[in-house]
Design an enzyme around this catalytic site. Structure first.
Site, PDB file in Angstrom:
ATOM      1  N   GLU A 167       0.796  -1.226   0.000  1.00  0.00           N
ATOM      2  CA  GLU A 167       0.000   0.000   0.000  1.00  0.00           C
ATOM      3  C   GLU A 167       0.834   1.283   0.000  1.00  0.00           C
ATOM      4  O   GLU A 167       0.785   2.071   0.960  1.00  0.00           O
ATOM      5  CB  GLU A 167      -0.962   0.006   1.199  1.00  0.00           C
ATOM      6  N   GLU A 212      -5.113  -8.731   1.163  1.00  0.00           N
ATOM      7  CA  GLU A 212      -5.770  -8.370   2.433  1.00  0.00           C
ATOM      8  C   GLU A 212      -7.255  -8.175   2.181  1.00  0.00           C
ATOM      9  O   GLU A 212      -7.648  -7.519   1.211  1.00  0.00           O
ATOM     10  CB  GLU A 212      -5.251  -7.041   3.014  1.00  0.00           C
TER      11      GLU A 212
END
Ligand code: FCB
Length: 452
Positions: free
Chosen positions: A163, A357
């Site tokens: 991320e 995720e």
């Protein structure tokens, strides 16, 4: 409701969120140690000093993973354990911990998936400019090469970054993540240097391990346009939220509309000759983290200047989410996951995908030694079904990792949000599998999506 043969089901964690032992075996502070120890930065002043104490409970946690039957485990390596001064000397003791982790996984038949950067930048590098400066990307490549050399072919997949949007924009523009800066220019420089770190890091891993499977994990945002101005709002946020990474990494260029939208902030002259070629490296799989969607439109009047992660998009309004919400205040929109995977597949047809995720925080309660987290099971079941829909519509989805194996330090929100399928008692550090853990284990055992 079966997954294809070979579909990988696993769980994910990150070093700073679970390890603790922040001053042991030569580790130096990361930006998150400094940020969390700064008054007012995290919920209740929580820090990762102890976290889940995973560093000292490695064997117990490995046995826990084995008891759930996980096919794979996604963990991250703490840069300040491995290269305590950010650059230069490699710390054998720090590397040994990850060697024991990887060996312990392999002994238990669990596939190791390593992330090299999940936000714990050595503070010494932040002191020299952090992601604002290109030196940090060069330092990352050296560190990546050192880890690749030490762990070698025992690691199945090498993920460069987790991320980078959060690292760049929550860290340098909104100021809610470490290092806590509120400087739009710094956030765009950070985005570029993270892109460069990905490219140089991928090359460094492959220089040591020519056959390495390389990936990157992005939190790609799904926007739901509202009303007439919704599509323009979504275009702007897609540029600064998604294509700022996908463009250079997969297509070798920053999107023209992004450069235009941000022209009042920068002319992007920090992008040097050769950078885009360096960033665009072949990847074997794209990691996708997905939690919720955002409903967006343009504002009637320009916003008061306030720290926002949406650098260069301050004319945009993100509407308050509609319930039911998770404990994070995030909406629950499983179809967003299908939409995202299908649209990635349409844009990049040859690119294998992995959900690295997905999961939800809920205010769990322990009753008679059990956690009956029906809402989490429902969330997971619906998102796994959404992943199956994407596969049915052609997406080349190879696996799914639940966030998270166990409750942990949820960044600025400290220990107040529980994402684990295993409960952690922060007084005793005792682990207790929640009902969702049993449900997930049943899914792995049978290959079929059990009822909620
Ligand atoms: C993601 C992070 C992860 C965790 C989840 C809830 O943005 O990658 O570390 O905090 O959100």
């Amino acid at each position: 409701m079966r997954f294809p043969e070979g579909f990988v089901l696993g769980s994910a964690t990150a070093s700073y969120q679970i390890e603790g032992a922040v001053a042991e075996d030569g580790r130096t502070p990361s930006v998150w140690d400094v940020f969390s120890h700064t008054p007012g930065r995290t919920y209740g002043g929580d820090t990762g000093d102890v976290a889940d104490d995973h560093y000292h409970r490695l064997d117990e946690d490995l046995d826990l993973m084995a008891s759930l039957g996980l096919h794979a485990y996604r963990f991250s390596v703490a840069w300040p354990r491995v290269v305590p001064e950010g650059r230069g000397a490699v710390n054998r003791a720090g590397l040994d911990f990850y060697g024991r982790l990887v060996d312990g996984l392999l002994e238990r038949g669990i596939t190791p998936v390593a992330t090299l950067y999940h936000w714990d930048l050595p503070q010494v590098l932040e002191d020299r400019g952090g992601w604002r400066v290109r030196e940090t990307a060069e330092a990352f490549a050296e560190y990546a090469g050192a880890v690749a050399e030490a762990l070698g072919d025992r690691v199945d997949t090498w993920t460069t970054l987790n991320e980078p949007w959060c690292a760049a924009f929550l860290g340098y523009a909104a100021g809610v993540h470490a290092p806590g800066a509120t400087d739009p220019l710094a956030s765009l420089r950070a985005a570029h240097h993270l892109n460069l770190a990905h490219g140089l890091g991928a090359q460094a891993v492959r220089a040591v391990l020519p056959d390495a499977k390389v990936s990157v994990t992005l939190n790609l945002h799904v926007f739901r346009p509202e009303g007439e101005t919704g599509p323009e709002a979504a275009r702007r946020l897609d540029a600064v939220g998604n294509r700022v990474f996908l463009g250079p990494m997969l297509e070798g260029a920053y999107p023209a509309d992004l450069l235009e939208d941000t022209s009042a902030i920068t002319d992007w002259s920090f992008v040097q000759d050769g950078d885009l070629e360096a960033i665009r490296q072949p990847i074997d799989v794209l990691g996708v983290n997905y939690y919720s969607t955002s409903h967006v439109r343009l504002r009637d009047a320009p916003a008061e200047p306030e720290p926002s992660p949406w650098t260069g998009a301050d004319v945009v309004e993100v509407l308050p989410p509609e319930g039911p919400l998770t404990d994070m205040g995030w909406n629950i929109d499983p179809a967003g996951l299908t939409d995202l995977l299908v649209s990635l597949h349409e844009t990049y047809p040859d690119l294998p995908l992995m959900v690295t995720e997905n999961g939800a925080a809920f205010p769990d309660v322990v009753e008679d030694g059990a956690v009956h987290d029906r809402d989490r099971i429902d969330y997971l079941r619906r998102h796994l079904a959404a992943a199956q829909d994407a596969i049915a519509r052609g997406a080349d989805l190879r696996g799914y990792f639940v966030w998270s194996l166990m409750d942990n330090f949820e960044w600025a929100l400290g220990y107040s949000k529980r994402f684990g399928i295993v409960h952690v008692d922060y007084n005793t550090l005792e682990r207790l599998p929640k009902d969702s853990a049993r449900w997930f284990a049943e899914l792995i055992r049978t290959g079929d999506l059990p009822d909620a």
